[in-house]
Structures are given as structure tokens and as C-alpha cells.
Scaffold this active site. Structure first.
Site, short mmCIF file in Angstrom:
data_model
loop_
_atom_site.label_atom_id
_atom_site.label_comp_id
_atom_site.label_asym_id
_atom_site.label_seq_id
_atom_site.Cartn_x
_atom_site.Cartn_y
_atom_site.Cartn_z
N ARG A 1 77.31 43.12 76.58
CA ARG A 1 78.37 43.99 77.12
C ARG A 1 78.45 44.18 78.29
O ARG A 1 79.23 44.30 79.28
CB ARG A 1 78.70 45.30 76.30
CG ARG A 1 77.45 46.35 76.52
CD ARG A 1 77.30 47.03 75.24
NE ARG A 1 76.88 46.37 73.90
CZ ARG A 1 76.71 47.07 72.75
NH1 ARG A 1 77.07 48.36 72.67
NH2 ARG A 1 76.61 46.40 71.66
N ASP B 1 68.75 44.81 74.20
CA ASP B 1 69.48 43.72 73.46
C ASP B 1 71.00 43.98 73.39
O ASP B 1 71.66 43.02 72.62
CB ASP B 1 68.88 44.01 71.92
CG ASP B 1 68.90 42.57 71.28
OD1 ASP B 1 69.58 41.60 71.66
OD2 ASP B 1 68.66 42.59 69.86
N LYS C 1 80.96 35.21 77.22
CA LYS C 1 79.47 35.63 77.23
C LYS C 1 78.86 34.49 77.06
O LYS C 1 78.83 33.75 76.24
CB LYS C 1 79.39 36.69 76.04
CG LYS C 1 77.85 36.92 75.78
CD LYS C 1 77.46 37.76 74.66
CE LYS C 1 75.95 37.92 74.62
NZ LYS C 1 75.74 38.85 73.40
N LYS D 1 63.82 41.15 69.97
CA LYS D 1 64.12 41.19 68.67
C LYS D 1 62.91 40.37 67.88
O LYS D 1 62.24 39.74 68.48
CB LYS D 1 65.13 39.70 68.57
CG LYS D 1 66.55 40.23 69.04
CD LYS D 1 67.55 38.92 69.13
CE LYS D 1 68.81 39.12 69.57
NZ LYS D 1 69.54 40.14 69.17
N1 BES Z 1 73.61 38.53 70.54
C1 BES Z 1 73.47 39.59 69.83
C2 BES Z 1 74.52 39.66 68.70
C3 BES Z 1 74.72 38.61 67.69
C4 BES Z 1 73.81 38.78 66.38
C5 BES Z 1 75.06 37.29 67.74
C6 BES Z 1 73.77 37.78 65.20
C7 BES Z 1 74.98 36.28 66.81
C8 BES Z 1 74.53 36.58 65.65
C9 BES Z 1 73.64 40.78 70.58
O1 BES Z 1 73.47 40.73 71.97
C10 BES Z 1 72.96 41.78 70.36
O2 BES Z 1 71.79 41.73 70.17
N2 BES Z 1 73.38 43.00 69.73
C11 BES Z 1 73.13 44.21 69.15
C12 BES Z 1 73.51 45.34 69.67
C13 BES Z 1 72.75 46.51 69.45
C14 BES Z 1 71.38 46.52 70.07
C15 BES Z 1 73.51 47.70 69.86
C16 BES Z 1 73.17 43.92 67.48
O3 BES Z 1 74.28 43.73 67.10
O4 BES Z 1 72.09 44.42 67.04
ZN ZN Z 2 73.50 38.66 72.75
MN MN Z 3 71.21 40.97 72.35
#
Ligand code: BES
Ligand code: ZN
Ligand code: MN
Length: 508
Positions: A356, A352, A270, A282
Site C-alpha cells: 500500500r 510487511d 504493485k 515474515k
Molecule cells: N505481499 C503480501 C500479501 C500476500 C500474501 C500476497 C499472500 C500473496 C500471498 C503483503 O505485502 C503482506 O504482507 N500483507 C500483510 C498485511 C498486514 C501486515 C497488514 C498480510 O496480508 O498479512
Molecule cells: Zn507484499
Molecule cells: Mn508484505
């Protein structure tokens, strides 16, 4: 990078800024570890007592400085804790050596040369100490003005030179162990540099250019799909995530091949060079470190280059799914439906959950070559951080034996990891009224939901595992062992070891 050599010199005559020795935690106080005999002798055999007087216990991470005994050319002895004294005949565990060497190298930043007189019973120990020293010496100061001048008082340039004592410089096994440590640590440190580089300087285009240059240098075939090529190929996931950014997305394919290979591994990373969340923005407090969201791609890149440098007898293809996730008038909206490279449609409910989407296209692309196994590496979910904390990555997959094998590989190289399930009942949470699947499901078990999403984009019959490194990829706390603050290079050593074991026919 710190230079690493095997040396037969005796500690007393060695011109260096410091001699590093090991001290272990014994039942009745600190115990001087093998390798430090000359230092102990110069202290009339009373070194353990001296260390105890100075408050040393031998605990992991502990550092004790003492003046070198008279007759030594080096002014300083640095005693690093190794943790418990090993059971009789067991020898020091590779990870204890790696961590101690890392702590020593970090403590000695600003110094020019150090001799490491830590316990070396076999070639692998020299490799572990070398790896720990090179990883621990790492620092990122490309953006610090005074960091450019190594003589600057507070610039603290990394330790320039490490001489490993106690090994056999002319022995093939020792030479190979040190060469391996250098190749792995240099590439891993380069992955850290990429992660630490701010997102205004590292975007999909510049990342792809860096990968292209490194691939050329190491005889790796490289192919970069730019936006036009992605449109032509129908990579709707990568394009959808990159749609909001002024810096267009890329898919980079790195192919390392060996004429002696019997197996083919595909690594998928990724590579979100910045994750703002997109239209599902965010909040402040959650985006300051999101330059780290390309850590998976950086680790895959490093592992492929390391495999090439080591000449491993296995074919390794690396796929870097690069995009910047930004909100704008051209960005993907929550509610949009993307047609993915596999032909499946995805309703984007939350922009966000972008990792995936880019991975889905890269996994499907990787699947077309029918490799023996695919491993993806991704800072995928906050849920995995909640589940396993900041130092442990989760391992999911479609083959329990392969998942277990990867867990054992991670453990062997000193990367904390834990197997996680893909519970079938969580799949229906991603049912979409409009498309084949939605990019979000139940909140509970969010890391596993993401894993289930990825599974749908792996070709039939292909062994696949997913490493969610969201916790360990970026260290927001202080440095520890051989792990610095910031980008850590999480996953690199597991991938390299997997490739080595696969090449040796000891896996799959
Ligand atoms: N890049 C983030 C995940 C992440 C969180 C990486 C903290 C490193 C530290 C990912 O793209 C994300 O935002 N995931 C969301 C998914 C949700 C919206 C289903 C999450 O984990 O909140
Ligand atoms: Zn991310
Ligand atoms: Mn994200």
C-alpha cells in the site's frame, strides 16, 4: 512461443503429432463436439461410443487419448472435455473452449505440432481456442538445465505449433481474433516469466530495464525514476519500502498514446520484487513464494504492451511501483513516519504492509494526469486470499458502477473475480496518534482496510478500482485449464478488455 495459424486443411491429411477434438457431457453419455466430424466419420460414426468405452464423459478438464483412425496422417487423437453440451443454439462458451484448448496444449507438451479441431462457430471461438492453447502451452524452464535442449527426454519443450481448423483464414474477423489472441497471450506469458524469475535475478533495476526495452520495441514512451529522482520528487512511500534493500527502488511510467483516443486509463501495479516483510519479517513458510509480489506490476506492464500491439484507440498509462522489501540497517522500522508523494504522512506500524505504501505514491502520481479512471493491481493482502480463495481476485473502488463494470469485464474474459466493499467504519482503525494515517488497521477485513488506505491516495473526483490478486496471482497447486503452476498473469486479460471496451466507447 508456440506458433498459431488458422488452417483450412482437412484433419485426415494433416501432418501433425495429434488431432485435438472436443467431447461434451450429454444426458446419455459423451457427445462428440462439432469440428470432429472427419474423425467421427473415419470411426464409422461410432466415436462417441468409442470414447464412452474408454471412460470419457465429456467433463471439463478430462483428456482421452485414442489412436487416429487409419488413413489419418497424425497418429493420435486427443479428446478434451468441454463440460455440459450447450443449450440448443447457444454454442460453446468461450471459457469452456479456452480451458479445453489449454488442457490439450499442456498435455501435448513435448510434441511438435497439433491440429485443433474444436467447435468454431464464429471468429471469437477461434480467438478463445487460440488464447487457451497459447496460455496452456506455457512453461517456465529458463532455470532447468535440460530444458535448454528441446530434444531432451524429460525436457518436454512446449508444443511448438498449433493449427486451428474450422475457422476462415481469409476472413478479417477471424484474422483479427487470432492476432488478438497471440498479442494478449504472448504478453501475458511474458508477465508469467517475470513472476517466475527468481528475485536474485529480477530486482527493481532489472525489471525497469526489461520494461524500458519492451516499451522501445512497441513505441511506448517510458520514463524510469531511479532512487535519485524519487528522492528529488519526494516519493517517500516507494523510498521507504526500498530503503532496506541493496537494490534500489524504481518508479516506471509507460505511456501508450493513440491519436484517435478519446479516453485515458491509468493502470498501477504493485511491484515488490521480493517481499521478506522487512523488519516485520515474515516467518519461514510465508516467504518462499514472495517473488510473486510483483505480479501486479507484471500484469500492468503486459496489459500496456498488449494495448500498444493491438493499436487500441485509447491512451493507457502504466505505472510500475518497484521495490524490494528487505530488512537491514537502513530499512524502514515499525514506528517510522514516511512523508508520501501526496504530502500525507504515514506511520509505518508493520513493514510487511508495504504494498500500500508503494501504491500510494504511484496512485498519487497517476492522479496528477487526471485520467478518466485508474485501476491498480496488487498482491496486496493475505486477508483477500482467506476471503476469496486461490482463484478469485477481489475488486474494490470508489465508484460502484465502475466496480461492477470491472467485475463484468473479468467474468467475460474468464477471470474469476468478486466485488468487495470499502466499509467506512474500518477507516478509523488506521488513525495514527503521530501521522495522518497508519499503514495498518483492524485485522478483520484486512483486504478492505488496505483498500481504504489506497483510496486516500487517489486524486479527488477520479474513478478508481483496486484488484487484490493475492490469491490467483501465483498457483502453488497443480496446473488446471490454461493456468500453469507458478505465475499466472492474473489481471492482464481484464485490463486489456477494459481498455478495448473503453476504446470502443462502451464503458465510462
Ligand atoms: N505481499 C503480501 C500479501 C500476500 C500474501 C500476497 C499472500 C500473496 C500471498 C503483503 O505485502 C503482506 O504482507 N500483507 C500483510 C498485511 C498486514 C501486515 C497488514 C498480510 O496480508 O498479512
Ligand atoms: Zn507484499
Ligand atoms: Mn508484505
Amino acid at each position: 512461443m508456440t506458433a498459431l495459424t488458422l488452417s483450412t486443411a482437412a484433419a485426415p491429411g494433416l501432418r501433425a503429432d495429434a488431432i485435438v477434438i472436443g467431447v461434451a457431457k450429454g444426458a446419455k453419455g459423451p457427445v462428440v463436439a462439432p469440428g470432429a466430424e472427419a474423425v467421427d466419420k473415419a470411426y464409422d460414426g461410432r466415436l462417441a461410443g468409442v470414447l464412452e468405452t474408454l471412460g470419457a464423459s465429456g467433463a471439463e478438464g478430462e483428456v482421452t487419448k485414442l489412436p487416429a483412425p487409419s488413413g489419418f496422417k497424425a497418429p493420435l487423437v486427443l479428446a478434451v472435455g468441454l463440460g455440459a453440451v450447450p443449450e440448443q443454439d447457444a454454442g460453446y462458451d468461450a471459457e469452456a473452449l479456452r480451458k479445453a484448448a489449454g488442457v490439450a496444449a499442456r498435455t501435448l507438451s513435448g510434441a511438435r505440432k497439433a491440429a485443433f479441431a474444436l467447435p468454431v462457430a464464429e471468429a471469437a471461438d477461434a480467438g478463445a481456442i487460440g488464447e487457451g492453447a497459447l496460455l496452456g502451452a506455457y512453461s517456465f524452464d529458463a532455470y532447468k538445465e535440460n530444458g535448454k535442449d528441446p530434444k531432451a527426454k524429460n525436457g518436454k519443450a512446449p508444443l511448438a505449433e498449433v493449427a486451428l481448423l474450422g475457422g476462415k483464414p481469409r476472413d478479417k474477423a477471424y484474422k483479427a481474433a487470432v492476432e488478438r489472441a497471440v498479442a494478449v497471450a504472448e504478453e501475458l506469458n511474458r508477465a508469467r516469466d517475470l513472476v517466475n524469475t527468481p528475485p536474485n535475478d529480477l530486482n527493481p533495476e532489472s525489471f525497469a530495464a526489461i520494461a524500458q526495452a519492451a516499451a522501445k520495441e512497441h513505441g511506448i514512451k517510458v520514463q524510469v525514476l531511479d532512487e535519485k529522482a524519487l528522492v528529488k520528487g519526494g516519493y517517500g512511500g516507494i523510498l521507504g519500502v526500498g530503503a532496506g534493500s541493496a537494490a534500489g527502488p524504481r518508479l516506471v511510467k509507460l505511456s501508450y498514446t493513440s491519436s484517435k483516443a478519446k479516453k485515458h486509463l491509468a493502470f498501477v501495479g504493485k511491484g515488490i520484487t521480493y517481499d521478506s516483510g522487512g523488519i516485520s519479517l515474515k516467518p519461514a513458510g510465508h516467504n518462499e513464494t514472495m517473488k510473486c509480489d510483483m505480479s501486479g506490476a507484471a500484469s500492468v506492464f503486459a496489459a500496456v504492451v498488449a494495448a500498444a500491439r493491438l493499436g487500441l484507440e485509447v491512451n493507457v498509462t502504466g505505472w510500475l511501483a518497484l521495490a524490494e522489501n528487505m530488512p537491514s540497517g537502513s530499512a524502514t522500522r515499525p514506528g517510522d513516519v514516511l512523508r508520501m508523494y501526496s504530502g500525507k504522512t504515514v506511520e509505518v506500524l508493520n513493514t510487511d504492509a508495504e504494498g500500500r505504501l508503494v501504491l500510494a505514491d504511484a496512485l498519487w502520481a497517476a492522479s496528477q494526469e487526471k485520467p478518466d479512471a485508474i485501476v491498480d493491481v496488487a498482491t496486496l493482502t493475505g486477508a483477500m486470499v482467506l476471503a476469496l480463495g486461490n482463484r478469485t481476485f477481489g475488486i474494490m473502488g470508489n465508484d460502484d458502477a465502475f466496480r461492477t463494470a470491472l467485475y463484468e469485464v473479468a467474468e467475460e474474459v474468464g477471470e474469476p473475480a468478486w466485488p468487495m466493499p470499502l466499509p467506512e467504519h474500518l477507516r478509523k482503525g488506521m488513525d495514527s496518534p503521530t501521522a495522518d494515517i497508519a499503514n495498518m488497521g483492524e485485522r478483520m477485513g484486512g483486504g478492505l482496510v488496505a483498500g481504504l488506505f489506497l483510496r486516500e491516495f487517489v486524486g479527488d473526483g477520479i474513478t478508481w478500482a483496486h484488484l487484490d490478486i493475492a490469491g490467483p496471482a501465483f498457483n502453488e497447486g497443480g496446473p488446471f485449464g490454461y493456468t500453469p503452476k507458478g505465475g499466472t498473469g492474473s489481471g492482464v486479460r481484464t485490463l486489456v478488455r477494459l481498455a478495448e471496451l473503453t476504446a470502443a466507447g462502451e464503458l465510462g
